[in-house]
Design an enzyme around this catalytic site. Structure first.
Site, short mmCIF file in Angstrom:
data_model
loop_
_atom_site.label_atom_id
_atom_site.label_comp_id
_atom_site.label_asym_id
_atom_site.label_seq_id
_atom_site.Cartn_x
_atom_site.Cartn_y
_atom_site.Cartn_z
N ASP A 1 -9.57 26.50 -68.51
CA ASP A 1 -8.70 27.55 -69.04
C ASP A 1 -9.89 28.03 -69.67
OD1 ASP A 1 -7.33 28.86 -71.59
OD2 ASP A 1 -7.77 27.74 -72.94
N LEU B 1 -4.28 31.12 -76.73
CA LEU B 1 -4.85 32.55 -77.14
C LEU B 1 -5.94 32.96 -76.28
CD1 LEU B 1 -4.18 32.14 -80.67
CD2 LEU B 1 -2.30 33.05 -78.91
N ARG B 2 -6.38 31.90 -75.13
CA ARG B 2 -7.26 32.84 -74.50
C ARG B 2 -6.98 33.34 -73.87
NH1 ARG B 2 -10.22 28.62 -74.04
NH2 ARG B 2 -11.90 28.89 -75.15
N ALA B 3 -5.74 33.23 -72.86
CA ALA B 3 -5.44 33.81 -72.02
C ALA B 3 -4.88 35.30 -72.45
CB ALA B 3 -4.04 33.75 -71.41
#
Length: 570
Positions: A164, A245-247
């Site tokens: 991720d 939410l990093r995506a």
């Protein structure tokens, strides 16, 4: 100076070139992970990227730093300068991260690097700063670098939390088209024959790509993303089953970088769709949704008599076999305890300890990390100005990386006798519970048996996501070829020293190894061949009338025995 293969000459890898270009424009994307087979231009492309980056302020070219797998944390992040400490000065000795500032830090086989080093490097790539706090030293320096990691998935995967944190991911493989393969070989042979002439031939293309990247970096601060497209970003991540939410943040940054590359100051929706595969593929949850069961095979023509038995079967299937179903994993009230594995190195004279990856303060240390202990003493006494003395407060103990993980073969009965939602769901849930406790170096394999034979559904792998997907999708139905499964398990475990076996079965074998044979006797014979392997037999038998054959199998194998405990229905 050794000539580098130009990035613009890397043929038939458009996704790879785009990912590296986006990283060159916007390093805060957080790095690029390149997954693929050997010989797919992973390291060649990473080296070519460094040649396109702007020079350092002192005029030297952007560096390309190759991080070796054996590097210690001190070598990577930096440590106390011992020469300076002997003169009473507390000063940082820069590490590989400092050497890569303004360039490319490349990690080949990143999946084999120690976890804590992967964590440190991803932190640095995201923040652009390397902070060092160790041995009484506190320092920081700029680390604006392009982090590129590569790996061959056949050699193991990365933990999901590390996947991720890589901003972009590209899956590359050598093309299969004759013309494309020939063109790649033609270019490579021309480069090896005369590197200078080859790079000169591509100089114009390289100059155009360099200018394009430079202009995009200058344009990036002015690129805007319309507020309405934030909903598109959220929808793309949600549809891919991505929870992090990093995506969403990386989608935002990558789309802006793409717009800058194409000479625009506003992001379009098509930009988001173009970068989405690079951002979401490695973050997608393989368990959502589970793959559908394969379609049933077409019936045999009755007019065509069989000339030989199917390769995987030892007996013809029965018309009364249960139709196959796929049951979802269910929760288990009591987790399984794996059989005790042999101690690594026991009896073989080998050491179970790996190389030292870091040190920790330990006044009671039995084994000292001598360099780190001396650094601590020099730091303490250097600050006071007195002569160097050594106390227990200076003691540093080594922390060694694990050499090998567990190897566990799961053998799961998927026959019709398991065909209730509670029983097969509990088996899948129990296996998944064990997988979630899996270490990074642990390897698991899966054998299922149903119908007329046994199948190696998953060979030994460190990829927990692939194992979960294989287990979740396993169908149920048919007869119980237990002897076939135990025979296949013995073959799979050949050469796997120290491996463990977990067998899920009710023991109700009804398919012999050879036509006319006795199924239960064959199963007992195959079980004897597994004696000596650390084994846990999980008894899945239910009902008022029980044959207790799983317990008999455990006795023959010298195995531990436990009963499966499905969660209550309802």
């Amino acid at each position: 100076m050794t000539a580098l293969y130009p990035l613009s000459a890397v043929a038939h890898q458009p996704a790879l070139r785009m990912a590296l270009s986006l990283l060159a424009v916007s390093p805060d994307i957080g790095g690029v992970l390149i997954r693929g087979d050997r010989g797919a231009a992973k390291s060649t492309a990473a080296r070519g990227l460094a040649a396109l980056l702007p020079s350092r302020p002192d005029g030297t070219p952007a560096p390309f730093v190759n991080l070796p797998l054996g590097a210690t944390e001190d070598r990577v992040v930096g440590t106390l300068d011992l020469d300076a400490a002997l003169k009473g000065e507390v000063r940082l000795k820069p590490g590989l991260i400092a050497g890569a500032d303004g360039g490319v830090l490349y990690i080949d086989e990143v999946n084999l690097l120690a976890d804590h080093l992967v964590d440190v490097l991803l932190d640095v790539a995201a923040m652009g700063v390397n902070r060092v706090q160790r041995d009484g030293l506190s320092a920081e320096h700029s680390a604006r670098l392009a982090l590129v990691g590569s790996m061959n998935p056949e050699e193991g995967g990365l933990r999901p939390q590390f996947l991720d944190r890589f901003g972009l991911c590209v899956d590359v493989q050598a093309p299969t088209g004759y013309g494309e393969r020939a063109e790649i070989v033609r270019r490579r042979m021309a480069f090896e024959a005369d590197p200078a002439a080859f790079t000169a031939r591509w100089q114009a293309e390289e100059a155009m790509l360099t200018a394009r990247l430079s202009a995009a970096r200058d344009r990036l601060p002015q690129v805007a993303l319309p507020d309405a497209l934030l909903d598109t970003i959220a929808a793309l991540s949600a549809e891919a089953g991505v929870r992090s939410l990093r995506a969403d943040l990386v989608l935002y940054r990558a789309a802006r970088a793409l717009a800058a590359l194409e000479g625009r100051r506003e992001v379009r929706e098509e930009d988001l769709h173009r970068v989405a595969p690079l951002v979401l593929t490695h973050r997608r949850d393989p368990r959502l949704p589970p793959p559908p069961p394969p379609p049933p095979a077409p019936p045999q023509e009755p007019s065509t008599p069989p000339t030989e038995a199917p390769q995987e079967a030892s007996a013809p299937p029965s018309p009364q076999d249960d139709p196959e179903e796929v049951f979802a994993p269910a929760a288990n009230p009591a987790p399984l305890a794996l059989p005790a594995a042999p101690t690594p190195g026991a009896g073989g004279g080998g050491s179970a300890q790996g190389r030292t990856v870091r040190t920790v303060p330990d006044p009671q240390a039995v084994t000292l990390a001598v360099p780190a202990t001396l650094r601590a003493a020099l730091t303490r006494t250097g600050a006071s100005g007195g002569p160097m003395t050594l106390t227990r407060e200076d003691f540093r103990a080594p922390v060694r990386e694990e050499v090998t993980g567990r190897r566990v073969l799961f053998v799961a009965d998927a026959s019709g006798s398991m065909g209730t939602r509670e029983r097969m769901g509990a088996v899948k849930g129990a296996v998944l519970d064990v997988l979630r406790e899996q270490g990074r170096r642990d390897r698991v394999a899966l054998v299922t048996f149903r119908g007329a034979g046994a199948t190696l559904a998953l060979d030994f792998t460190t990829d927990a996501a692939a194992a979960e997907a294989a287990i979740t999708a396993a169908p149920t139905g048919g007869r119980t070829p237990l002897a076939h499964a135990l025979t296949l398990a013995a073959q799979v475990l050949t050469g796997e020293q120290g491996a463990q076996l977990v067998l899920f079965t009710d023991g109700r074998a009804n398919v012999p190894l050879t036509p006319g044979g006795e199924a239960w006797a064959d199963a007992l014979g195959a079980a004897r061949g597994l004696r000596g392997i650390p084994t846990l037999v999980v008894d899945t038998e239910t009902g008022h009338v029980r044959l207790n054959r799983a317990a008999q199998l455990a006795g023959v194998m010298g195995a531990e025995w436990t009963a499966l405990s499905p969660a209550p229905a309802g």
